[in-house]
Design a protein around this motif. Structure first.
Motif, PDB file in Angstrom:
ATOM      1  N   GLY A   9      -6.276  -5.897   8.544  1.00  0.00           N
ATOM      2  CA  GLY A   9      -6.694  -5.713   6.730  1.00  0.00           C
ATOM      3  C   GLY A   9      -5.452  -5.413   6.793  1.00  0.00           C
ATOM      4  N   LEU A  10      -5.113  -3.959   6.647  1.00  0.00           N
ATOM      5  CA  LEU A  10      -3.406  -4.042   6.075  1.00  0.00           C
ATOM      6  C   LEU A  10      -1.991  -4.098   6.625  1.00  0.00           C
ATOM      7  N   LEU A  11      -2.456  -5.123   7.646  1.00  0.00           N
ATOM      8  CA  LEU A  11      -1.224  -5.777   8.251  1.00  0.00           C
ATOM      9  C   LEU A  11      -1.029  -6.934   6.822  1.00  0.00           C
ATOM     10  N   TYR A  12      -2.155  -7.616   6.728  1.00  0.00           N
ATOM     11  CA  TYR A  12      -2.541  -8.727   5.944  1.00  0.00           C
ATOM     12  C   TYR A  12      -2.132  -8.448   4.624  1.00  0.00           C
ATOM     13  N   ILE A  13      -2.019  -7.317   3.857  1.00  0.00           N
ATOM     14  CA  ILE A  13      -2.357  -7.084   2.274  1.00  0.00           C
ATOM     15  C   ILE A  13      -0.761  -6.528   2.774  1.00  0.00           C
ATOM     16  N   LEU A  14       0.291  -5.797   4.151  1.00  0.00           N
ATOM     17  CA  LEU A  14       1.482  -5.751   3.552  1.00  0.00           C
ATOM     18  C   LEU A  14       2.222  -6.521   4.020  1.00  0.00           C
ATOM     19  N   GLN A  15       2.243  -7.592   4.525  1.00  0.00           N
ATOM     20  CA  GLN A  15       2.739  -9.026   4.363  1.00  0.00           C
ATOM     21  C   GLN A  15       2.370  -9.598   3.660  1.00  0.00           C
ATOM     22  N   GLN A  16       1.594 -10.224   2.956  1.00  0.00           N
ATOM     23  CA  GLN A  16       1.538 -11.005   1.523  1.00  0.00           C
ATOM     24  C   GLN A  16       1.841 -10.093   0.355  1.00  0.00           C
ATOM     25  N   VAL A  17       1.736  -8.772   0.260  1.00  0.00           N
ATOM     26  CA  VAL A  17       2.081  -8.322  -0.712  1.00  0.00           C
ATOM     27  C   VAL A  17       4.285  -8.502  -0.044  1.00  0.00           C
ATOM     28  N   ALA A  18       4.857  -8.482   0.624  1.00  0.00           N
ATOM     29  CA  ALA A  18       5.839  -8.802   1.022  1.00  0.00           C
ATOM     30  C   ALA A  18       6.603 -10.270   1.113  1.00  0.00           C
ATOM     31  N   LEU A  19       5.940 -11.165   0.911  1.00  0.00           N
ATOM     32  CA  LEU A  19       6.172 -12.719   1.051  1.00  0.00           C
ATOM     33  C   LEU A  19       6.275 -12.586  -1.029  1.00  0.00           C
ATOM     34  N   THR A  20       5.067 -12.099  -1.285  1.00  0.00           N
ATOM     35  CA  THR A  20       4.644 -12.466  -3.403  1.00  0.00           C
ATOM     36  C   THR A  20       6.425 -11.914  -3.753  1.00  0.00           C
ATOM     37  N   PHE A  21       6.745 -10.390  -3.527  1.00  0.00           N
ATOM     38  CA  PHE A  21       7.124  -9.649  -4.393  1.00  0.00           C
ATOM     39  C   PHE A  21       8.886  -9.737  -3.458  1.00  0.00           C
ATOM     40  N   TYR A  22       8.944  -9.986  -2.571  1.00  0.00           N
ATOM     41  CA  TYR A  22      10.540 -10.108  -1.706  1.00  0.00           C
ATOM     42  C   TYR A  22      10.451 -11.300  -1.715  1.00  0.00           C
ATOM     43  N   GLY A  23       9.919 -12.622  -1.477  1.00  0.00           N
ATOM     44  CA  GLY A  23      10.108 -14.064  -0.544  1.00  0.00           C
ATOM     45  C   GLY A  23       9.881 -14.087   0.292  1.00  0.00           C
ATOM     46  N   PRO A  24      10.256 -15.522   0.696  1.00  0.00           N
ATOM     47  CA  PRO A  24       9.711 -15.799   3.190  1.00  0.00           C
ATOM     48  C   PRO A  24      11.312 -15.628   3.063  1.00  0.00           C
ATOM     49  N   GLU A  25      12.898 -15.439   2.419  1.00  0.00           N
ATOM     50  CA  GLU A  25      13.636 -15.233   2.886  1.00  0.00           C
ATOM     51  C   GLU A  25      14.150 -14.345   3.585  1.00  0.00           C
ATOM     52  N   ALA A  26      15.303 -14.568   4.954  1.00  0.00           N
ATOM     53  CA  ALA A  26      15.409 -13.479   5.248  1.00  0.00           C
ATOM     54  C   ALA A  26      16.756 -13.215   4.407  1.00  0.00           C
ATOM     55  N   ARG A  27      17.207 -11.949   4.225  1.00  0.00           N
ATOM     56  CA  ARG A  27      18.701 -10.903   3.408  1.00  0.00           C
ATOM     57  C   ARG A  27      19.040 -10.490   4.215  1.00  0.00           C
ATOM     58  N   PRO A  28      20.246  -9.744   4.513  1.00  0.00           N
ATOM     59  CA  PRO A  28      20.996  -9.146   4.852  1.00  0.00           C
ATOM     60  C   PRO A  28      21.239  -8.269   4.092  1.00  0.00           C
TER      61      PRO A  28
END
Lengths: 293, 430
Positions: free
Chosen positions: A107-126
């Motif tokens: 559950g924690l895996l999905y929460i962290l992943q979706q939080v990152a997707l929401t606030f950081y976005g789906p792009e790869a950044r260097p």
């Protein structure tokens, strides 16, 4: 390319993989060894470390090394904080029950992943490397930063080994790992040790991520492959054995490098998975693990 | 009368209440919105299958920006057949399985008029059968050869961007004449990459050049140096095309490996789409060449149509967002969204499209199109359209990296990229 230089390149690539893998798997192994918790969210702590490294590095101006060094310090601290909260809010309330914690960390895996997707976005950044230096060998060039990653990882592994085997904190952790009930009877605050170990485990993953992020990039899905490799390493090395983890990381990393360069990266993954299967069949406790009592 | 499930009593009255509530919910749900004058003023609905997340996210974001800009321009000019156009966006996660589900959802739940906008070829290939089953026209902006190969079905179209087979054929003479005769190919290990794998060797062969090695790399790979020793030492030119979140790493590691002294580089800009070519570590790219569908950087001879299109989408002269110069667009591909939407508009007008019952007429009207003139609706350049294979053919740009910018040095003609059709969709029943 001739055989010699080809082998050098393969080994270098393998060592970089091993360096990062060893740090990350060490965190996973520590958490399992002391707490008996299989932390499926470990890869997301790694991802979080990389994403935070991007955020911190881009907040600092000036020379790229300032932002990178800041990220190297701050990012693991924040990730450790997140792990600490997760331990207090979730794992502790489940009494560290092995089955329940697996589900909880999924559950924690999905929460962290979706939080990152929401606030950081789906792009790869260097994130910019602290320095760019190209080591030019007669046959090919190699990134100086990658060599520095190997060095940094060795230092961090030595530091971890020193803490675990030569300090009082390390002794308390080992005592908890050996027999937590007896440790508690001797006045060791096992609950706090658990929380601390969970945070340190996550921090090791975050440090590995900050080191790797100038080479690859921060991306919200980046935690999956390293998690699988870490499990492979930890199973081969023996869950809870630090020496085994480092040896297995070297074995998997270098063989991955050599097999990928000479044959194909897919074959390297096939072989690693096959080795895991064989270890589970013939030596379920891992190469350096001790059989469960 | 009462019935019991799991020990709980359910009365007839509560059952009826529940059914009533559910029915209200269904009627109020998507796809059940009623308009007073029925179809005459209801908007035309375009289901946009977008790569908002997953490995195609950078493209997806810019495809969405371009789509919004085009829809705004179309609606400001009065819409299609006097009706406004509404776009319904669903994220497919750049995943073929989810893609297929979404096309199904567009057809049955949203009841859209057409589905549109997919880029990644494996998602197109995964979704196309559903579009065919549901008889939902499906306009993709994918670049892959899968539509033109006639292996999909009659409902799938690619009218806004040239397919890879044609692009390669058009550029092969230039590669062989100016870059080199011994070519090593690096391509992503999935459908789109296989188009490059399969069509480059014959195209180069016809020009007296050879592909001497082919290196496939999984699009989810994060480290690339280990693949480079496979590049033969006598390679004149490395032909690279990569996609996925790690493209910057790919190009950077290529630079570390060779320094400034390796073979020449000819790349599809896909290898650096949405990435600033002035990122640290990419200095070695200076002087190397790239394919671009539409140029990322504003060119001296840009037409007014191209300038207007760039302004409408919101990209500056470096091809980055006007709001954030670090946010580099996918300019080489996203023009295809703009042009595809205008093709849909034209086909709907020609078919006098009224609603989903006219989908068959829309397919035939699209197949009847033959040419798109360069202009505000087709800013990338003129195109021809082959209704039998549902594919358009346009010009391609070859650009050189110079002073930190991409400058177009060669434009192919439409004729350079024409090939014998491999089949005929129009023989399939509607």
């Amino acid at each position: 390319m001739a055989f010699g230089p080809h082998l050098i390149l393969a080994t270098l690539e393998g060592l970089v993989t091993s360096a990062v893998l060893a740090l990350m798997a060490l965190g996973l192994s520590l958490v399992f060894g002391v707490m008996r918790v299989v932390n499926v969210a470990h890869g997301e702590f790694y991802m979080l470390g990389a994403v935070l490294a991007w955020a911190i590095a881009s907040a600092f101006g000036g020379h790229p090394s300032i932002g990178f060094l800041a990220a190297l310090v701050i990012s693991p601290l924040i990730v450790g904080g997140v792990a600490l909260v997760a331990d207090r809010l979730v794992l502790k309330r489940l009494d560290y029950n092995p089955e329940a914690t697996i589900v909880a960390t999924i559950g924690l895996l999905y929460i962290l992943q979706q939080v990152a997707l929401t606030f950081y976005g789906p792009e790869a950044r260097p994130v910019q490397a602290p320095f760019t230096y190209r080591v030019s060998l007669p046959w090919f060039g190699y990134s100086g930063y990658k060599l520095a990653v190997i060095g940094a990882s060795i230092l961090l592994l030595l530091a971890t080994w020193f803490v675990l085997s030569r300090t009082r904190i390390g002794m308390i952790m080992r005592a908890t790992q050996y027999d937590s009930e007896t440790a508690q009877a001797f006045g060791i605050p096992v609950g706090r040790v658990y929380t601390g170990v969970f945070a340190v485990g996550a921090m090791l993953a975050a440090v590995a991520a900050v080191l790797i992020v100038p080479i690859s990039q921060a991306h919200y899905l980046m935690g999956r492959d390293p998690l699988l490799l870490s499990f492979i390493v930890v199973i081969i090395g023996g869950l809870g054995s630090l020496r085994g983890t480092v040896v297995a990381a070297l074995l998997i990393g270098v063989s991955d490098g050599i097999i990928s360069v000479f044959f194909s990266p897919t074959l390297a993954k096939i072989i690693a998975t096959f080795v895991v299967a064989m270890v589970l069949v013939f030596r379920p406790q891992g190469l350096f693990g001790t059989a469960a009592r | 009368m009462t019935s019991s499930i799991f020990g709980k009593k359910i009365s007839r009255r509560s059952t009826l209440k529940g059914l009533g509530a559910a029915a209200t919910g269904i009627v109020a749900g998507p796809g059940f919105v009623r308009y007073a004058q029925a179809q005459s003023s209801a908007p035309i609905k375009i289901g946009f299958q977008a790569h908002r997340t997953g490995i195609g996210a950078a493209y997806g974001r810019w495809y969405e920006k371009t789509t919004n800009a085009a829809i705004k321009a179309i609606n400001d000019a009065g819409g299609i057949n006097g009706r406004m156009v509404e776009v319904i966006v669903e994220d497919d996660g750049t995943d073929p399985g989810r893609g297929a589900e979404i096309v199904g959802k567009f057809a049955t739940q949203y009841k859209v008029d057409v589905a549109y906008g997919t880029l990644f070829s494996h998602v197109v290939i995964g979704s196309a059968p559903v579009a065919g089953e549901m008889k939902l026209p499906y306009f993709v902006v994918s670049e892959g050869h899968h539509v033109a190969s006639t292996k999909l079905n009659r409902y799938v179209f690619q009218p806004g961007i040239t397919d890879v087979k044609s692009q390669i054929q058009a550029m092969a003479p230039w590669i062989s004449a100016y870059a080199g005769k011994k070519v090593t190919q690096i391509f992503p290990d999935f459908a789109f990459g296989y188009d490059h794998r399969d069509y480059l060797p014959p195209a180069l062969k016809a020009q007296g050049a050879d592909v001497i090695a082919q290196i496939a790399i999984p699009p989810t790979e994060s480290s690339f140096t280990k693949y480079f020793p496979q590049i033969p030492a006598d390679t004149d030119v490395i032909y690279h095309v990569m996609v996925g979140p790690a493209v910057l790493t790919f190009v950077k590691e290529l630079g570390e490996f060779y320094g400034g002294s390796g073979p020449k580089l000819f790349g599809f800009i896909d290898s650096l789409e949405a990435v600033d070519i002035n990122s640290p570590g990419l200095e070695f790219l200076n002087g190397s060449h790239f394919w671009e569908g539409a140029p990322r950087y504003a060119q001296d001879n840009d037409t007014d149509a191209m300038k207007a299109y760039r302004a409408a989408v919101g990209i500056d002269e470096n091809g980055a967002s006007v709001d954030d110069p670090k946010d580099v667009s996918t300019a080489a591909h996203m023009f295809g969204c703009w042009e595809t939407l205008y093709v849909i508009k034209k086909a709907m007008e020609n078919a006098d499209y009224k609603g989903p019952e006219d989908r068959g007429k829309l397919v035939e009207a699209t197949e009847a199109l033959t040419e798109f003139a360069e202009g505000p609706e087709h800013p990338q350049g003129p195109k021809t359209f082959n209704g039998k294979i549902h594919q358009c053919f346009g010009i391609q740009n070859i650009s050189v990296v110079e002073d930190g910018k991409l400058k177009v040095v060669h434009k192919t003609t439409i004729e350079d990229g024409l090939y014998e059709p491999e089949g005929d969709y129009t023989t399939q029943p509607l």
